[in-house]
Scaffold this motif. Structure first.
Motif, PDB file in Angstrom:
ATOM      1  N   UNK A   1      12.248  19.459  17.158  1.00  0.00           N
ATOM      2  CA  UNK A   1      11.486  18.460  17.894  1.00  0.00           C
ATOM      3  C   UNK A   1      12.090  18.175  19.263  1.00  0.00           C
ATOM      4  N   UNK A   2      13.416  18.278  19.376  1.00  0.00           N
ATOM      5  CA  UNK A   2      14.105  18.073  20.657  1.00  0.00           C
ATOM      6  C   UNK A   2      14.142  19.347  21.504  1.00  0.00           C
ATOM      7  N   UNK A   3      13.499  20.419  21.035  1.00  0.00           N
ATOM      8  CA  UNK A   3      13.428  21.705  21.731  1.00  0.00           C
ATOM      9  C   UNK A   3      14.809  22.336  21.953  1.00  0.00           C
ATOM     10  N   UNK A   4      15.719  22.108  21.011  1.00  0.00           N
ATOM     11  CA  UNK A   4      17.071  22.667  21.107  1.00  0.00           C
ATOM     12  C   UNK A   4      17.215  23.964  20.321  1.00  0.00           C
ATOM     13  N   UNK A   5      16.397  24.144  19.301  1.00  0.00           N
ATOM     14  CA  UNK A   5      16.445  25.351  18.479  1.00  0.00           C
ATOM     15  C   UNK A   5      15.024  25.776  18.134  1.00  0.00           C
ATOM     16  N   UNK A   6      14.919  26.982  17.603  1.00  0.00           N
ATOM     17  CA  UNK A   6      13.673  27.469  17.023  1.00  0.00           C
ATOM     18  C   UNK A   6      13.995  27.897  15.597  1.00  0.00           C
TER      19      UNK A   6
END
Length: 114
Positions: free
Chosen positions: A99-104
């Protein structure tokens, strides 16, 4: 219930530039999420992975992975159970680091042998 492998992918450069405090905060965030999955009965296991890798083919062993230009690597995995791939993907999407766009997170169903 079916089993699914969640492959956690992260930007290696981002990871290398993290302070110890940021790293510990990331670990705590992922641990809380894993505890939620365990509490709901979905988590079967998982571990973080070291960044070092070898990509093995019959003709050679590479130390820089299949895509030398790639800055992303699999940094961990989780084994979960869910009703179907849509539910498994929804569980992966609930990860705060996603959700924080830190991982996929790549969601892969395990093949069933009958």
């Amino acid at each position: 219930m079916k089993k699914f492998l969640l492959l956690i992918r992260e930007d290696l450069e981002r990871m290398q530039n993290m302070t110890e405090t940021e790293l510990q905060a990331d670990i705590a965030k992922m641990t809380r999420w894993a505890e939620q999955l365990a509490g709901s009965g979905n988590l079967l296991g998982g571990e973080p992975l070291e960044a070092e890798t070898r990509y093995v083919k019959r003709s050679h062993i590479a130390t820089d992975g299949p895509f030398a230009e790639s800055r992303e690597s699999v940094t961990g995995y989780m084994l979960i159970q869910a009703e179907n791939i849509e539910t498994a993907a929804a569980l992966a999407a609930s990860c705060p680091s996603v959700q924080d766009n830190e991982i996929a997170i790549e969601v892969r169903p395990l093949m069933v042998h009958e």
